[in-house]
Structure formats: structure tokens, C-alpha cells
Write a protein that holds these residues in place. Sequence first.
Motif, mmCIF file in Angstrom:
data_model
loop_
_atom_site.group_PDB
_atom_site.id
_atom_site.type_symbol
_atom_site.label_atom_id
_atom_site.label_comp_id
_atom_site.label_asym_id
_atom_site.label_seq_id
_atom_site.Cartn_x
_atom_site.Cartn_y
_atom_site.Cartn_z
ATOM 1 N N ASN A 1 -1.806 -2.635 8.954
ATOM 2 C CA ASN A 1 -2.275 -1.302 9.302
ATOM 3 C C ASN A 1 -3.505 -0.954 8.454
ATOM 4 O O ASN A 1 -3.426 -0.936 7.226
ATOM 5 N N LEU B 1 -4.823 1.922 8.028
ATOM 6 C CA LEU B 1 -4.592 3.202 7.345
ATOM 7 C C LEU B 1 -3.443 3.062 6.351
ATOM 8 O O LEU B 1 -2.417 3.716 6.458
ATOM 9 N N SER B 2 -3.642 2.181 5.379
ATOM 10 C CA SER B 2 -2.585 1.886 4.410
ATOM 11 C C SER B 2 -3.228 1.474 3.095
ATOM 12 O O SER B 2 -4.453 1.449 2.953
ATOM 13 N N SER C 1 -6.120 -0.831 14.325
ATOM 14 C CA SER C 1 -5.288 0.368 14.351
ATOM 15 C C SER C 1 -4.263 0.275 15.471
ATOM 16 O O SER C 1 -4.433 -0.470 16.446
ATOM 17 N N ASN D 1 4.761 2.051 12.333
ATOM 18 C CA ASN D 1 4.223 1.567 11.067
ATOM 19 C C ASN D 1 5.352 1.593 10.039
ATOM 20 O O ASN D 1 6.217 2.478 10.090
ATOM 21 N N VAL E 1 5.517 0.909 3.345
ATOM 22 C CA VAL E 1 4.424 1.674 2.744
ATOM 23 C C VAL E 1 3.836 0.981 1.519
ATOM 24 O O VAL E 1 2.618 0.857 1.392
ATOM 25 N N PHE F 1 1.663 5.538 7.001
ATOM 26 C CA PHE F 1 0.749 4.785 6.151
ATOM 27 C C PHE F 1 1.328 3.425 5.766
ATOM 28 O O PHE F 1 0.883 2.808 4.793
ATOM 29 N N CYS G 1 2.054 -0.478 5.514
ATOM 30 C CA CYS G 1 1.131 -1.617 5.499
ATOM 31 C C CYS G 1 1.241 -2.465 6.760
ATOM 32 O O CYS G 1 0.284 -3.146 7.145
#
Length: 238
Positions: free
Chosen positions: A129, A131-132, A155, A175, A178, A195, A197
Motif C-alpha cells: 500500500n 499510503l503506508s 493504490s 488494507n 499497519v 494505512f 502496509c
Amino acid sequence: MQSARSIKQITLPVSWAELPWGEYYRIALERQLEPWWPKIFGFHLVKIGNLSAEIDTRSCLISHQVNIGLQGQNMDVITDPNHLPFATKSVDACLLAHMLTYSIDPHWLLREVDRIMIDDGWLVISGFNPLSVLGFRKMIAPIYRRQSCRVQMFSMLRQLDWLRLLNYEVIHHANFHVLPWHNGKRLDNSCMSIFGCLNVIIARKRTIPLTLNPMRATLMKPRFSSALGAAKNIHRRY
């Protein structure tokens, strides 16, 4: 599809243990997929890549499971995943554990997998991800003059868009994991999971376009007969 072909050299890891915190990733992914394997049925399950081959799928109802990759002792078929040696519409389920992440041309790989999938077949995809913590680390790596991770992070929305264009119905996506250095069991159930990973997508190949709605199309169709009738009545009055 927007091009996702990478011009960088990407090396596919031979095992999860080769990755930093790789064993945590494998365990976290297996935990996410565990409740889904009993729901996936058919005759042939193809696990593409070394990372897919190491995922525990013994709870899957499909007995014939084939590991495919360029190299490895636990491979049943040694071949290029971009040119799968299977007939069209011959595979019931396919596992792509981080294969899009380490693929030079993920679009080509998805189309090749789609070619061998039967109608209503199951597709399982996992990846990193952006965003992680991992995505942030990759972004700031050049600032500290460190070598950035040789991976592609897509994404969730972008992957879902690819699947919709190929006419797949997304059954589940999430997702998770974390903190890469933590087992992630507690944080996966919190609002922080966005968030995570890792991400996972479970989808099914459909034959009828998902945007088609026959009932809505009928209601929106203009009624020419009524319009013509009204025009005739007006003409008679005058």
C-alpha cells in the motif's frame, strides 16, 4: 488502462524471508485469506510466483494446486508468468501474491491471467500500500540518498479500476498490517487499517457487463408510440 509499465529493473524475491519483515507479511496475508479459501471451489488453482507458492492454501476446496514461476524448488511448472502455458478459460482460481508489485508490466500479467480464467473464476491479488509506512519510506528514500525499494506500489483505487475494466466483480478488498515490524493482529481491527502496509483484493470474473441494468434501461427507453399518439390527437384538433 493507464500505463503501469516500469522502466526500472525489478527483481522478484525468491521467498518472503528474503524481504525485510517478509515472514510477518506472509503470516498477515495468510490470516486475511484464511476465511476465504473454503469459499473458493473448482478444479484448478494456480499460484503464480515464488511468494504465492509459499502461501498456505491447504484450506482451499480446490485439490489440484499448481505453483508457477521462473525458478524455485517448489515450482510445479517453470515458465514466464507473462506467457502462461494454459488453455484459455481453463483455470478456476488464481493467486497473485505481490506479483503486480514486482512485475515490469502488470497490465500484461493481468490480461494473461484473465485469459486462462474461467467465467466466474476467482482472482486473489495482494500488494504493498503506497499510503503506508512503506510508501512513505519509499518516497523519502531519495532525500536521504538511499536506494529506493525496487517495487511498484499501486493504490487500492487504481487496482480496483483495472479489475473493473476487465469486468471483474470485487468481492472483498482491504488494507492491513499497519506496522511492518509488528505482527499486526491488534491494529488490523482498528481504523488505522487504512494505512496498512499490505492490501488484498478478492474478485470474480463476470461475463455480463457489471454496468448493465436491463430494468433501468427499459424505464429510460423513450416511448415513441405514446409520443406519436399525442401528436396525432393534436393534429386532429387543429
